[in-house]
Write a protein that holds these residues in place. Structure first.
Motif, PDB file in Angstrom:
ATOM      1  N   ALA A 135      25.339 -13.156  12.137  1.00  0.00           N
ATOM      2  CA  ALA A 135      25.883 -11.935  12.010  1.00  0.00           C
ATOM      3  C   ALA A 135      24.658 -11.063  11.061  1.00  0.00           C
ATOM      4  O   ALA A 135      24.701  -9.959  11.308  1.00  0.00           O
ATOM      5  CB  ALA A 135      27.171 -11.504  11.748  1.00  0.00           C
ATOM      6  N   ALA A 136      24.586 -11.663   9.945  1.00  0.00           N
ATOM      7  CA  ALA A 136      23.288 -11.127   9.156  1.00  0.00           C
ATOM      8  C   ALA A 136      22.184 -10.736   9.929  1.00  0.00           C
ATOM      9  O   ALA A 136      21.446  -9.531   9.940  1.00  0.00           O
ATOM     10  CB  ALA A 136      23.185 -11.747   7.877  1.00  0.00           C
ATOM     11  N   LYS A 137      21.830 -11.796  10.624  1.00  0.00           N
ATOM     12  CA  LYS A 137      20.630 -11.480  11.514  1.00  0.00           C
ATOM     13  C   LYS A 137      20.606 -10.094  12.592  1.00  0.00           C
ATOM     14  O   LYS A 137      19.736  -9.417  12.765  1.00  0.00           O
ATOM     15  CB  LYS A 137      20.121 -12.853  12.486  1.00  0.00           C
ATOM     16  CG  LYS A 137      19.202 -12.610  13.476  1.00  0.00           C
ATOM     17  CD  LYS A 137      19.167 -13.963  14.383  1.00  0.00           C
ATOM     18  CE  LYS A 137      17.938 -13.667  15.375  1.00  0.00           C
ATOM     19  NZ  LYS A 137      18.472 -12.845  16.342  1.00  0.00           N
ATOM     20  N   LEU A 138      21.865 -10.031  13.254  1.00  0.00           N
ATOM     21  CA  LEU A 138      21.939  -8.992  14.114  1.00  0.00           C
ATOM     22  C   LEU A 138      21.927  -7.725  13.144  1.00  0.00           C
ATOM     23  O   LEU A 138      21.489  -6.785  13.984  1.00  0.00           O
ATOM     24  CB  LEU A 138      23.177  -9.162  14.751  1.00  0.00           C
ATOM     25  CG  LEU A 138      23.509 -10.402  15.910  1.00  0.00           C
ATOM     26  CD1 LEU A 138      24.805 -10.496  16.681  1.00  0.00           C
ATOM     27  CD2 LEU A 138      22.329 -10.383  16.946  1.00  0.00           C
ATOM     28  N   LEU A 139      22.635  -7.813  12.275  1.00  0.00           N
ATOM     29  CA  LEU A 139      22.925  -6.552  11.472  1.00  0.00           C
ATOM     30  C   LEU A 139      21.281  -6.038  11.078  1.00  0.00           C
ATOM     31  O   LEU A 139      21.050  -4.952  11.116  1.00  0.00           O
ATOM     32  CB  LEU A 139      23.777  -6.519  10.298  1.00  0.00           C
ATOM     33  CG  LEU A 139      25.175  -6.772  10.778  1.00  0.00           C
ATOM     34  CD1 LEU A 139      25.843  -7.101   9.358  1.00  0.00           C
ATOM     35  CD2 LEU A 139      25.924  -5.426  11.475  1.00  0.00           C
ATOM     36  N   MET A 140      20.499  -7.018  10.470  1.00  0.00           N
ATOM     37  CA  MET A 140      19.064  -6.582  10.034  1.00  0.00           C
ATOM     38  C   MET A 140      18.468  -6.212  11.224  1.00  0.00           C
ATOM     39  O   MET A 140      17.479  -5.168  10.954  1.00  0.00           O
ATOM     40  CB  MET A 140      18.511  -7.983   9.472  1.00  0.00           C
ATOM     41  CG  MET A 140      19.248  -8.295   8.042  1.00  0.00           C
ATOM     42  SD  MET A 140      18.477  -9.506   6.965  1.00  0.00           S
ATOM     43  CE  MET A 140      18.728 -11.070   8.156  1.00  0.00           C
ATOM     44  N   GLU A 141      18.590  -6.602  12.385  1.00  0.00           N
ATOM     45  CA  GLU A 141      17.665  -6.348  13.668  1.00  0.00           C
ATOM     46  C   GLU A 141      18.020  -4.653  14.014  1.00  0.00           C
ATOM     47  O   GLU A 141      17.091  -4.221  14.467  1.00  0.00           O
ATOM     48  CB  GLU A 141      17.988  -7.208  14.834  1.00  0.00           C
ATOM     49  CG  GLU A 141      17.464  -8.617  14.640  1.00  0.00           C
ATOM     50  CD  GLU A 141      17.890  -9.622  15.642  1.00  0.00           C
ATOM     51  OE1 GLU A 141      18.831  -9.152  16.486  1.00  0.00           O
ATOM     52  OE2 GLU A 141      17.127 -10.432  15.784  1.00  0.00           O
ATOM     53  N   GLY A 142      19.285  -4.436  13.601  1.00  0.00           N
ATOM     54  CA  GLY A 142      19.518  -2.912  13.913  1.00  0.00           C
ATOM     55  C   GLY A 142      19.930  -2.488  15.188  1.00  0.00           C
ATOM     56  O   GLY A 142      20.119  -1.408  15.517  1.00  0.00           O
ATOM     57  N   ASN A 143      20.302  -3.601  16.084  1.00  0.00           N
ATOM     58  CA  ASN A 143      20.337  -3.355  17.420  1.00  0.00           C
ATOM     59  C   ASN A 143      22.077  -3.279  17.933  1.00  0.00           C
ATOM     60  O   ASN A 143      22.399  -2.806  18.894  1.00  0.00           O
ATOM     61  CB  ASN A 143      19.739  -4.052  18.558  1.00  0.00           C
ATOM     62  CG  ASN A 143      18.334  -4.221  18.413  1.00  0.00           C
ATOM     63  OD1 ASN A 143      17.612  -3.153  18.326  1.00  0.00           O
ATOM     64  ND2 ASN A 143      17.597  -5.428  18.552  1.00  0.00           N
ATOM     65  N   HIS A 144      22.914  -3.509  17.031  1.00  0.00           N
ATOM     66  CA  HIS A 144      24.299  -3.737  16.930  1.00  0.00           C
ATOM     67  C   HIS A 144      25.104  -3.180  15.922  1.00  0.00           C
ATOM     68  O   HIS A 144      24.606  -3.376  14.653  1.00  0.00           O
ATOM     69  CB  HIS A 144      24.829  -5.273  17.290  1.00  0.00           C
ATOM     70  CG  HIS A 144      24.179  -5.939  18.539  1.00  0.00           C
ATOM     71  ND1 HIS A 144      24.311  -5.509  19.768  1.00  0.00           N
ATOM     72  CD2 HIS A 144      23.013  -6.669  18.447  1.00  0.00           C
ATOM     73  CE1 HIS A 144      23.529  -6.320  20.763  1.00  0.00           C
ATOM     74  NE2 HIS A 144      22.704  -7.005  19.772  1.00  0.00           N
TER      75      HIS A 144
END
Length: 266
Positions: free
Chosen positions: A217-226
């Motif tokens: 989840a942290a990875k997805l949030l850092m990527e900023g696409n979701h």
């Protein structure tokens, strides 16, 4: 002694030196779980469960990679390890059972030697390996990773069991994972598996799954696409309240506070 470049890690009878560059994510070594940001240099002992969960490259213009060396401590013979000059080397190998992370100038010196090893063979490579181990054994910028209470895995059977569990969870953490399904991989009864997993990782199965899901989840949030809601459902959760609770337990921040902090840091 074997040296190669690849982007994953395994548990095995060999000792392992791993130089991880241009990526960040989460490392799992024994009962140690922590975020990392390359470059980092790690020494692992025999049958020490380990894997890296990669989030992203630090510099997107450069390919992330890992340089790996597999070796046995006595690759130059037992006589070497019995000499007085090998006292620090023996201590290094003993501490490797719990994993050792190096930093600072040790990484710079090790990288130079490893790059030389990639183009050498035979005795030249063995001598460079000995030089590398000398650098690691004399380093003052290092720390042991697994906790003092970590129960060292001493057999390939135990290592294979832990690896099966790790691989299954990494491949299925976005789905519902039942204790019965995981225990059947070993195979063990659910109660026996719970005791075994807790003994070897200092975590319950649910705690381990939670850390994997929150890491993703942290990875997805850092990527900023979701957004937070989308991230919740893409990380194995079906309840936003539960996701927020688990995220804060692992990261110490709510998902939204985590995003704000990451943007400030970036």
């Amino acid at each position: 002694m074997e040296i190669k470049k690849y982007t994953s890690a395994r548990s095995h009878i060999n000792f392992e030196i791993a130089l991880i560059e241009n990526c960040f994510g989460k490392r799992f070594i024994g009962d140690h779980i922590e975020d990392f940001q390359g470059p980092e240099l790690v020494l692992l002992g025999s049958y020490l469960p380990h894997c890296w969960q990669y989030y992203s490259a630090i510099d997107n213009t450069v390919q992330p990679h890992v340089t790996i060396v597999h070796f046995f401590p006595d690759f130059l013979g037992q006589d070497l390890l019995q000499k007085p000059e090998a006292i620090y080397l023996n201590q290094l190998f003993e501490n490797a059972a719990k994993g050792i992370s190096f930093s600072g100038t040790t990484i710079l010196r090790a990288r130079t030697i490893l790059n030389q090893m990639l183009s050498e063979s035979g005795l030249s490579r063995a001598l460079l390996m000995l030089q590398l181990l000398d650098v690691l054994s004399l380093s003052t910028s290092c720390k042991t990773l697994s906790s003092p209470s970590f129960n060292i895995i001493e057999t390939s059977t135990e290592a294979n069991k832990i690896n099966q569990v790790f691989n299954y969870i990494f491949n299925h953490f976005k789905e519902d994972i039942s204790l019965q399904d995981v225990a059947s991989l070993i195979p063990m009864s659910p109660s026996a598996f719970c005791r075994f997993f807790k003994l070897k990782t200092n975590r319950t199965l649910s705690e381990f799954i939670k850390e994997i899901r929150v890491g993703h989840a942290a990875k997805l949030l850092m990527e900023g696409n979701h957004n937070v809601t989308e991230t919740c459902y893409k990380s194995g959760y079906n309840n936003l309240s539960n996701f927020n609770k688990h995220f804060k337990e692992v990261k110490g921040l709510s998902p939204r506070a985590f995003i704000k902090q990451y943007k400030i840091t970036a």
